[in-house]
Design a protein around this motif. Structure first.
Motif, short mmCIF file in Angstrom:
data_model
loop_
_atom_site.label_atom_id
_atom_site.label_comp_id
_atom_site.label_asym_id
_atom_site.label_seq_id
_atom_site.Cartn_x
_atom_site.Cartn_y
_atom_site.Cartn_z
N ILE A 1 10.38 4.14 0.81
CA ILE A 1 10.26 5.58 0.58
C ILE A 1 10.65 5.88 -0.86
O ILE A 1 11.78 5.60 -1.28
N ILE A 2 9.69 6.40 -1.61
CA ILE A 2 9.96 6.80 -2.98
C ILE A 2 10.37 8.26 -2.93
O ILE A 2 9.60 9.11 -2.47
N THR A 3 11.60 8.55 -3.37
CA THR A 3 12.08 9.93 -3.27
C THR A 3 13.10 10.26 -4.35
O THR A 3 13.93 9.42 -4.70
N TYR A 4 13.01 11.50 -4.84
CA TYR A 4 13.98 12.00 -5.81
C TYR A 4 15.35 12.14 -5.16
O TYR A 4 16.34 12.35 -5.85
N TYR A 5 15.40 12.05 -3.85
CA TYR A 5 16.65 12.12 -3.10
C TYR A 5 17.28 10.75 -2.89
O TYR A 5 18.27 10.63 -2.15
N ALA A 6 16.72 9.70 -3.49
CA ALA A 6 17.19 8.34 -3.18
C ALA A 6 18.70 8.18 -3.32
O ALA A 6 19.37 7.66 -2.42
N ALA A 7 19.26 8.65 -4.45
CA ALA A 7 20.69 8.47 -4.66
C ALA A 7 21.50 9.31 -3.67
O ALA A 7 22.49 8.84 -3.10
N PHE B 1 -2.94 -1.97 8.90
CA PHE B 1 -2.75 -3.01 7.88
C PHE B 1 -1.38 -3.67 8.02
O PHE B 1 -0.41 -3.02 8.40
N ASP B 2 -1.35 -4.96 7.68
CA ASP B 2 -0.09 -5.69 7.84
C ASP B 2 0.71 -5.78 6.54
O ASP B 2 1.75 -6.41 6.49
N LEU B 3 0.23 -5.14 5.49
CA LEU B 3 0.99 -5.16 4.23
C LEU B 3 2.18 -4.20 4.33
O LEU B 3 2.13 -3.23 5.10
N PRO B 4 3.22 -4.45 3.53
CA PRO B 4 4.29 -3.45 3.45
C PRO B 4 3.70 -2.11 3.03
O PRO B 4 2.74 -2.06 2.25
N LEU B 5 4.29 -1.04 3.56
CA LEU B 5 3.74 0.30 3.32
C LEU B 5 4.79 1.20 2.68
O LEU B 5 5.94 1.27 3.14
N ALA B 6 4.37 1.87 1.62
CA ALA B 6 5.26 2.81 0.93
C ALA B 6 4.74 4.23 1.13
O ALA B 6 3.54 4.44 1.35
N LEU C 1 0.85 -1.19 0.00
CA LEU C 1 0.00 0.00 0.00
C LEU C 1 0.88 1.24 0.00
O LEU C 1 2.00 1.21 0.51
N MET C 2 0.35 2.32 -0.56
CA MET C 2 1.14 3.56 -0.56
C MET C 2 0.29 4.73 -0.09
O MET C 2 -0.92 4.77 -0.35
#
Ligand code: PBG
Length: 323
Positions: free
Chosen positions: A310-316, A264-269, A245-246
């Motif tokens: 975590i989806i982020t433009y800062y990932a790198a 919820f027990d699903l992975p969360l984004a 879920l996101m």
């Protein structure tokens, strides 16, 4: 001498102590880097409102993805800028479409990388809405078939995960059924289950050339004032077969992230979106804040609120700090 028994400062005296008792940990494994693919070769066009983010031709997408993978970022989320757009978003489910090519390129360049494809129509429709439009309305059920077809073509190109972001009711169920029917029961769905109609998407629409030509997305994305409804949206996607879920955006909705985590027990984004990124960049460019520290504090707050991913433009950049 006072008679204080409890002195929390005892455990803050040096970094070793602080690290020992640290609760939320951000690691590179949590990060997903979004990339925008466009036609051409050797193209790296910086997005004006998102310094450090580019429209990249497919060869450059592959290069950028590998570089991120080498820094420890395990996953990319791919968006596409097609050459032409039409009423039925045919570029979204074209076998030779821009995202399909980008998926294949990342697969080739970084075979172990997790490839996530954003499953939406807005970058491919002439009107910029996330579904089929008739008489000024975004039609729900008519859009499902195209969204499902898009997911199948992304799976066929090699995506590990499809991420439906159109906020059409029933889209997760429609995609699950279509994927299973086409032999892709092993492909996962990361659902943008709780996606608010947010002004923080502004820079993204410049990056992806996906601003709606008329109206806005408030007739399908959620009202930012609603929390209970987030649980309902999450419940529906859970029951339709979402694997992850996101919640989106992230920082203005940390309370929602926590609620969904607890329920919820699903992975969360969580999606740390374009406007959240652009604000930090803009303030840092003026010398008003310390960019690296604000970046890490922000991403840590998203972890602390309960996000696994975590989806982020800062990932790198964050991965570099976490080395
Ligand atoms: C596509 C989509 C959007 C974002 C992710 N997928 C734009 C929108 O809904 O208008 C926004 C991401 C960001 O702002 O970084 N529907």
């Amino acid at each position: 001498m006072t008679d204080l028994v409890h002195r929390p400062r005892r455990l803050r005296r040096r970094e070793g102590l602080r690290a020992m008792v640290r609760e939320a940990r951000l690691s590179r494994e949590n990060l997903v880097l979004p990339l925008f693919a466009c036609r051409g070769a050797g193209v790296r066009r910086e997005v004006p409102s998102m310094p450090g983010v580019f429209n990249l031709s497919v060869d450059e997408v592959a290069r950028e993805a590998s570089a991120a993978f080498d820094l420890g970022v395990p996953a990319v989320l791919l968006f596409g800028l097609p050459e032409s757009k039409d009423e039925t978003a045919s570029g979204a489910y074209d076998r030779r479409g821009i995202v399909q090519e980008a998926i294949r390129a990342v697969r080739g360049a970084a075979p172990e990388m997790v490839v996530v494809a954003d499953t939406c129509l807005c970058e491919y429709t002439s009107h910029g809405h996330c579904g089929v439009v008739r008489n000024g309305e975004v039609l729900n059920d008519e859009s499902l078939e195209l969204i499902a077809q898009t997911a199948v073509s992304q799976a066929r190109a090699g995506a590990d995960i499809v991420a439906p972001s159109a906020m059409m009711d029933g889209q997760v169920g429609a995609i699950r059924e279509a994927l299973d029917g086409a032999g892709f029961s092993h492909v996962a769905i990361m659902s943008y289950a709780v996606k608010y109609a947010s002004a923080f998407y502004g820079p993204f629409r410049e990056a992806a050339d996906s601003a709606p030509a008329f109206g806005d997305r408030r007739a399908y994305q959620m009202d930012g004032a609603n929390a209970r409804e987030a649980l309902r949206e999450a419940e529906l996607d859970y029951s339709e077969g979402a694997d992850i879920l996101m919640v989106k955006p992230a920082t203005p909705f940390l309370d929602i992230l926590r609620m969904v985590r607890d329920r919820f027990d699903l992975p969360l984004a969580a999606y740390h979106v374009s406007g959240e990124y652009a604000m930090i960049k803009a303030a840092a460019e003026r010398g008003w804040i310390d960019e690296k520290r604000v970046m890490m504090e922000t991403l840590t707050s998203i972890r602390r609120a309960g996000a696994d991913i975590i989806i982020t433009y800062y990932a790198a950049d964050a991965a570099r700090e976490l080395k």
